[in-house]
Motif scaffolding. Structure first.
Motif, PDB file in Angstrom:
ATOM      1  N   TRP A 177       0.833  -1.201   0.000  1.00  0.00           N
ATOM      2  CA  TRP A 177       0.000   0.000   0.000  1.00  0.00           C
ATOM      3  C   TRP A 177       0.878   1.267   0.000  1.00  0.00           C
ATOM      4  N   VAL A 178       1.894   1.280   0.856  1.00  0.00           N
ATOM      5  CA  VAL A 178       2.761   2.456   0.933  1.00  0.00           C
ATOM      6  C   VAL A 178       3.492   2.667  -0.395  1.00  0.00           C
ATOM      7  N   GLN A 179       3.920   1.580  -1.024  1.00  0.00           N
ATOM      8  CA  GLN A 179       4.588   1.702  -2.318  1.00  0.00           C
ATOM      9  C   GLN A 179       3.654   2.298  -3.366  1.00  0.00           C
ATOM     10  N   LEU A 180       2.401   1.848  -3.389  1.00  0.00           N
ATOM     11  CA  LEU A 180       1.438   2.428  -4.323  1.00  0.00           C
ATOM     12  C   LEU A 180       1.237   3.910  -4.042  1.00  0.00           C
ATOM     13  N   GLY A 181       1.086   4.262  -2.763  1.00  0.00           N
ATOM     14  CA  GLY A 181       0.866   5.663  -2.401  1.00  0.00           C
ATOM     15  C   GLY A 181       1.987   6.574  -2.840  1.00  0.00           C
ATOM     16  N   ALA A 182       3.217   6.045  -2.874  1.00  0.00           N
ATOM     17  CA  ALA A 182       4.362   6.867  -3.285  1.00  0.00           C
ATOM     18  C   ALA A 182       4.229   7.346  -4.718  1.00  0.00           C
ATOM     19  N   PHE A 183       3.466   6.625  -5.529  1.00  0.00           N
ATOM     20  CA  PHE A 183       3.318   6.975  -6.943  1.00  0.00           C
ATOM     21  C   PHE A 183       1.869   7.309  -7.286  1.00  0.00           C
ATOM     22  N   GLN A 184       1.169   7.931  -6.331  1.00  0.00           N
ATOM     23  CA  GLN A 184      -0.192   8.416  -6.535  1.00  0.00           C
ATOM     24  C   GLN A 184      -0.203   9.951  -6.475  1.00  0.00           C
ATOM     25  N   PRO A 185      -1.257  10.599  -6.992  1.00  0.00           N
ATOM     26  CA  PRO A 185      -1.311  12.063  -6.938  1.00  0.00           C
ATOM     27  C   PRO A 185      -1.211  12.609  -5.516  1.00  0.00           C
ATOM     28  N   PHE A 186      -1.921  11.967  -4.565  1.00  0.00           N
ATOM     29  CA  PHE A 186      -1.819  12.314  -3.155  1.00  0.00           C
ATOM     30  C   PHE A 186      -1.478  11.051  -2.366  1.00  0.00           C
ATOM     31  N   ASP A 187      -0.695  11.232  -1.321  1.00  0.00           N
ATOM     32  CA  ASP A 187      -0.252  10.101  -0.510  1.00  0.00           C
ATOM     33  C   ASP A 187      -0.674  10.354   0.930  1.00  0.00           C
ATOM     34  N   ARG A 188      -1.725   9.670   1.387  1.00  0.00           N
ATOM     35  CA  ARG A 188      -2.251   9.871   2.745  1.00  0.00           C
ATOM     36  C   ARG A 188      -2.281   8.532   3.479  1.00  0.00           C
ATOM     37  N   LEU A 189      -1.513   8.396   4.530  1.00  0.00           N
ATOM     38  CA  LEU A 189      -1.572   7.218   5.385  1.00  0.00           C
ATOM     39  C   LEU A 189      -2.620   7.495   6.460  1.00  0.00           C
ATOM     40  N   HIS A 190      -3.782   6.836   6.311  1.00  0.00           N
ATOM     41  CA  HIS A 190      -4.931   7.224   7.132  1.00  0.00           C
ATOM     42  C   HIS A 190      -5.710   5.979   7.525  1.00  0.00           C
ATOM     43  N   SER A 191      -6.221   5.957   8.770  1.00  0.00           N
ATOM     44  CA  SER A 191      -7.009   4.810   9.200  1.00  0.00           C
ATOM     45  C   SER A 191      -7.971   5.220  10.295  1.00  0.00           C
ATOM     46  N   HIS A 192      -8.816   4.271  10.682  1.00  0.00           N
ATOM     47  CA  HIS A 192      -9.833   4.507  11.700  1.00  0.00           C
ATOM     48  C   HIS A 192      -9.206   4.799  13.059  1.00  0.00           C
ATOM     49  N   HIS A 193      -8.279   3.985  13.465  1.00  0.00           N
ATOM     50  CA  HIS A 193      -7.587   4.192  14.738  1.00  0.00           C
ATOM     51  C   HIS A 193      -6.279   3.411  14.786  1.00  0.00           C
ATOM     52  N   GLY A 194      -5.782   3.000  13.621  1.00  0.00           N
ATOM     53  CA  GLY A 194      -4.806   1.928  13.621  1.00  0.00           C
ATOM     54  C   GLY A 194      -3.385   2.267  13.274  1.00  0.00           C
TER      55      GLY A 194
END
Length: 454
Positions: free
Chosen positions: A181-198
Motif C-alpha cells: 500500500w505504501v509503495q502504491l501511495g508513493a506513486f499516486q497524486p496524493f499520498d495519505r496514510l490514514h485509518s480509523h484508529h490503527g
C-alpha cells in the motif's frame, strides 16, 4: 439551549444545520471557520456524512455547490488549497443525494478521497485502477486511505460497524500488504496514510517491512518537483497526474485489460502489486517503446506482457527510455517554494521534457510568474548527451543558481563524464542496477548546460 458548540461533531443533525444556498446562512456557516483559520488551518476536510445541512441548487448536487463556496473562500484568503471532499458524498445511500452533476463537476473545486475501506489484495489493485479511471471525467487529484481505513476483515466483508470489532485492537495490516500500500501511495497524486484508529506508520511495523515503507515515503518526497510539474500540466491541459493506459494507447486492446497499471504523467509506467508474496508475481504490460526499471536498470521492449517476480523491497515502476524526471534529494519535509537542489533521474535513451517552477504560493502564476526549464536527452555514437536548458520566465524568489545531480539509469559503466565542457571525476557507478550517479555542481538557472557521458 441544546448544548451545541462551535467545534462539535453532530451525527444526529441537531446542531448548526444550514441551507448553504441562503447567503446569510452561508455567511454564518463560514464565520464558524474563522477561529480555526486564525490558528493556521490551511484547508478543510468535508466528509458530508454526519449532519442535516443542505444545498438545493437546480442542476447541481449539494457537493458541487458547497465545494464551489469553499473554492471562492480559499481564493479570497490567498490560498491555493481547495476543499478536501469525499467523492460523490451526497450520493451516499440514506443522504438523499440525487440528480445534478455529482462527481462530474468536482474536479473544478476540490480534491477527492474515496472513503472508508477494508484491507484486501483485490482492493489494493482496484485503488490503482480507480485513480486512473477518474481521469475519464477529468479528476486529477483522487486519493485513497493508504493502508485502508479499516484493517483486514476476518469475515471478508468490509462493514463500518463490524470491522473495528472483529479486527485486532490496533487495526494493523499484514506487513507485506502494508508495504505494498505504501509503495502504491508513493506513486499516486496524493499520498495519505490514514485509518480509523490503527497502525499506518512505518515504525509501527518493525524490522524489514517498516524500513522498506520508510524508504518509499522518502522516495515520495523526492518526487515533489515532478509532481508539481504534472500539476501545472493538469492546470494547463486538463490531463490528470495518474493516467489510464488507454489514454495514450487507445487502439491497443491490452491497454484496456490491465486496469491496475497506469502512467504517472506520460513517462512513468506503474503497476500495482495486488498479490501476496516476497517476491510477488506481477503481470506487466509494456506499451510500445523501451521501458527501464527504476530499481534494477533492466530494459523491456513493448508491446508485450511479461510476468515479473517483484521482491518486497521493490515496486514495478518503469521510465520510458529518454525520459528525464526532475526530483530532489530526500529531506524531512518539503517547504513551499522552489527547490535549490535537483536530482535529474534520466532513463537512458532519446526524449525531451521540461521542469516547471513557481513561488509555491499565491496566484501570480496565472499572470505568467513562473519558469520552465527544458530537459533533453539523446544517444549518439555510444554517448549519452543531456541538455538542461536555461530557465525561461521569472517569478519572485526564483533561485539564481541550483545544485544538480544526475542519476542515469540503464547505462553501461562510462569511461568519462563531462559537464559544461569540463571533465568530472566525482561520479560513481552501480553495476547491479546499471546506474550512474554524478554530482553536477552548481549552475545558474539563467543559462543551460550539457552533460556528456561516454
Amino acid at each position: 439551549d441544546t448544548g451545541c458548540r462551535v467545534d462539535q461533531a453532530d451525527p444526529e443533525g441537531q446542531c448548526m444545520v444550514f441551507d448553504w444556498t441562503d447567503r446569510r446562512q452561508l455567511r454564518a456557516y463560514f464565520d464558524l471557520h474563522k477561529r480555526f483559520e486564525r490558528q493556521g488551518t490551511a484547508f478543510w476536510w468535508l466528509d458530508w456524512c454526519c449532519d442535516g445541512s443542505s444545498a438545493s441548487a437546480p442542476g447541481l448536487s449539494a457537493d458541487t455547490w458547497i465545494n464551489r463556496q469553499y473554492a471562492l473562500r480559499q481564493r479570497a484568503r490567498g490560498s491555493r488549497w481547495p476543499a478536501f471532499q469525499r467523492i460523490g458524498g451526497s450520493f451516499q445511500e440514506g443522504f438523499g443525494g440525487s440528480g445534478g452533476t455529482g462527481a462530474f463537476a468536482e474536479h473544478a473545486y476540490t480534491i477527492q478521497f474515496t472513503g472508508d475501506t477494508c484491507g484486501s489484495w483485490p482492493l489494493l489493485g482496484f485503488a490503482a485502477e480507480f485513480t486512473a479511471a477518474a481521469a475519464s471525467i477529468g479528476m486529477p487529484y483522487v486519493s485513497h486511505d493508504i493502508g485502508t481505513f479499516h484493517a483486514v476483515s476476518p469475515t471478508g466483508v468490509c462493514d463500518k460497524e463490524l470491522s473495528p470489532i472483529l479486527t485486532p485492537r490496533f487495526n494493523s495490516l499484514p506487513p507485506e500488504m502494508y508495504v505494498r500500500w505504501v509503495q502504491l501511495g508513493a506513486f499516486q497524486p496524493f499520498d495519505r496514510l490514514h485509518s480509523h484508529h490503527g497502525q499506518r506508520l512505518p515504525w509501527e511495523y518493525p524490522s524489514e517491512p517498516g524500513s522498506i515503507a520508510a524508504e518509499f515515503l522518502r522516495l515520495r518526497g523526492t518526487l515533489v518537483p515532478y509532481l508539481y510539474t504534472l500539476a501545472r500540466e493538469a492546470y494547463d491541459r486538463g490531463l490528470p497526474l495518474s493516467r489510464p493506459l488507454y489514454l495514450q494507447w487507445p487502439r491497443s486492446e491490452a491497454a484496456y485489460n490491465h486496469g491496475s497499471q497506469y502512467t504517472l504523467g506520460s513517462d512513468l509506467l506503474v503497476a500495482a502489486v495486488s498479490e501476496p508474496g516476497d517476491p510477488a508475481s506481477v503481470e506487466v504490460w509494456f506499451p510500445p517503446g523501451r521501458w527501464i526499471d527504476w530499481f534494477t536498470g533492466r530494459s523491456f521492449s513493448g508491446p508485450r506482457t511479461t510476468e515479473l517476480d517483484v521482491p518486497l523491497a521493490r515496486f514495478p515502476v518503469f521510465g520510458r527510455a529518454g525520459t528525464v524526471i526532475p526530483t530532489q534529494p530526500p529531506r524531512p519535509t518539503t517547504r513551499r517554494g522552489p527547490a535549490r537542489e535537483l536530482v535529474l533521474v534520466a532513463f537512458r535513451g532519446s526524449g525531451a521534457g521540461s521542469f516547471y517552477d513557481d513561488s509555491g504560493s499565491g496566484f501570480a502564476y496565472e499572470r505568467g510568474a513562473f519558469t520552465r526549464t527544458a530537459l533533453r536527452q539523446r544517444t549518439r555514437r555510444g554517448a549519452t548527451i543531456l541538455d538542461v536548458g536555461r530557465a525561461r520566465g521569472s517569478f519572485s524568489g526564483a533561485p539564481a543558481s541550483r545544485s544538480y545531480e544526475l542519476r542515469l539509469i540503464g547505462t553501461a559503466r562510462p569511461d568519462r563524464v563531462r559537464v559544461a565542457g569540463e571533465t568530472v571525476r566525482g561520479w560513481s557507478y552501480a553495476a547491479a542496477t546499471r546506474t550512474l550517479n554524478v554530482d553536477l555542481g552548481r549552475h545558474g538557472t539563467d543559462r543551460g548546460f550539457r552533460v556528456v557521458v561516454r
